[in-house]
Design a protein around this motif. Structure first.
Motif, short mmCIF file in Angstrom:
data_model
loop_
_atom_site.label_atom_id
_atom_site.label_comp_id
_atom_site.label_asym_id
_atom_site.label_seq_id
_atom_site.Cartn_x
_atom_site.Cartn_y
_atom_site.Cartn_z
N ASN A 27 0.84 -1.20 0.00
CA ASN A 27 0.00 0.00 0.00
C ASN A 27 0.88 1.25 0.00
OD1 ASN A 27 0.52 0.92 2.84
ND2 ASN A 27 -0.34 -1.09 3.28
N ASN A 28 0.25 2.39 -0.18
CA ASN A 28 0.99 3.66 -0.27
C ASN A 28 0.96 4.46 1.03
OD1 ASN A 28 -1.69 4.45 -0.33
ND2 ASN A 28 -1.39 5.99 -1.93
N ILE A 29 0.61 3.81 2.15
CA ILE A 29 0.55 4.54 3.41
C ILE A 29 1.53 3.99 4.47
CG2 ILE A 29 -1.81 5.35 3.05
CD1 ILE A 29 -2.69 3.15 5.09
N GLY A 30 2.39 3.06 4.06
CA GLY A 30 3.39 2.55 4.98
C GLY A 30 2.96 1.38 5.84
N GLY A 31 1.77 0.86 5.59
CA GLY A 31 1.28 -0.29 6.37
C GLY A 31 1.85 -1.60 5.88
N TRP A 32 2.33 -2.39 6.82
CA TRP A 32 2.88 -3.73 6.51
C TRP A 32 2.54 -4.60 7.70
CZ3 TRP A 32 6.78 -5.00 2.59
CH2 TRP A 32 7.31 -6.29 2.71
N TYR A 51 11.03 -1.52 2.85
CA TYR A 51 9.76 -0.84 2.58
C TYR A 51 9.51 0.26 3.62
CZ TYR A 51 4.71 -0.06 2.52
OH TYR A 51 3.46 0.52 2.51
N ARG A 52 9.69 -0.07 4.89
CA ARG A 52 9.43 0.92 5.95
C ARG A 52 10.36 2.12 5.83
NH1 ARG A 52 5.56 -0.68 9.33
NH2 ARG A 52 5.15 -2.89 9.66
N ARG A 56 9.28 5.89 5.12
CA ARG A 56 9.69 6.90 6.09
C ARG A 56 10.39 8.08 5.40
NH1 ARG A 56 11.07 3.63 9.68
NH2 ARG A 56 13.13 3.17 8.92
N ASN A 57 11.18 7.80 4.37
CA ASN A 57 11.94 8.83 3.66
C ASN A 57 11.26 9.28 2.36
OD1 ASN A 57 14.12 8.91 5.54
ND2 ASN A 57 14.73 6.91 4.75
N ASP A 62 11.11 8.19 -4.40
CA ASP A 62 10.03 7.95 -5.37
C ASP A 62 8.86 7.15 -4.82
OD1 ASP A 62 11.23 5.44 -5.14
OD2 ASP A 62 11.23 5.06 -7.29
N PHE A 63 8.72 7.05 -3.49
CA PHE A 63 7.65 6.24 -2.90
C PHE A 63 6.29 6.84 -3.26
CE2 PHE A 63 4.59 4.92 0.23
CZ PHE A 63 4.90 3.60 0.47
N GLU A 64 5.54 6.14 -4.12
CA GLU A 64 4.19 6.54 -4.51
C GLU A 64 3.57 5.41 -5.30
OE1 GLU A 64 4.75 10.01 -6.96
OE2 GLU A 64 5.63 8.86 -8.58
N LEU A 65 2.29 5.52 -5.59
CA LEU A 65 1.64 4.53 -6.44
C LEU A 65 2.42 4.41 -7.74
CD1 LEU A 65 -2.14 5.40 -5.95
CD2 LEU A 65 -1.01 3.30 -5.24
#
Length: 158
Positions: A27-32, A51-52, A56-57, A62-65
């Protein structure tokens, strides 16, 4: 064009020779912590950690959908974290899966798999907690991976 090979078993124990790239949706909200990621984390700590940290950074990366992250977990195994799920709950915009992001991610995964000379292994991505339908995902797998002549294995857990 190649066909998807369907296997009964665990996608974290890929059934092929050579280099293997295990792909799953994030997901794009940091949930694992629910779904297939639990099986990944039981086997290897690196994908969750990466991933975390990536999330976080996110202001600096480039963290996004539509983004991917490939993490080596052993000599011949890699895990592909692909961001193709908007949040974790079904809401006014429907289920969390974002098919366009799945396609973008798989296009990027095909490039990485070619570089690694790897086969692709996955559960029926996007069809669990993300709420997607395999009838929508399978054609995306065909267009992005099979058309690039990659070997694709899809696992149905017993």
């Amino acid at each position: 064009m190649k066909q998807i090979t369907y296997i009964k078993g665990d996608a974290t124990v890929p059934q092929a020779k050579g280099t293997k790239l295990i792909v799953h949706i994030c997901n794009n909200i940091g949930g694992w912590g629910k779904g297939f990621v639990v099986a990944i984390s039981k086997r290897w700590p690196e994908p969750e950690k990466a991933y975390r940290e990536w999330h976080r950074n996110r202001a600096k990366n480039d963290f996004e959908l539509g983004s991917i992250q490939v993490i080596q977990v052993s000599n011949d195994k890699y895990v592909g974290n692909i961001v193709a799920q908007q949040g974790i709950k079904t809401g006014s915009k429907g289920v969390p899966i974002r098919y366009e992001a799945v396609k973008t991610c798989l296009e990027k995964i095909s490039i990485e798999a070619k570089k690694l000379n790897a086969s692709i292994h996955m559960p029926r991505i996007g069809c669990g907690l993300a709420g997607g339908k395999w009838t929508e995902i399978e054609p995306l797998v065909e267009q992005t991976l099979l058309e690039k002549d990659l070997d694709v294995y899809v696992y149905d857990f017993d």
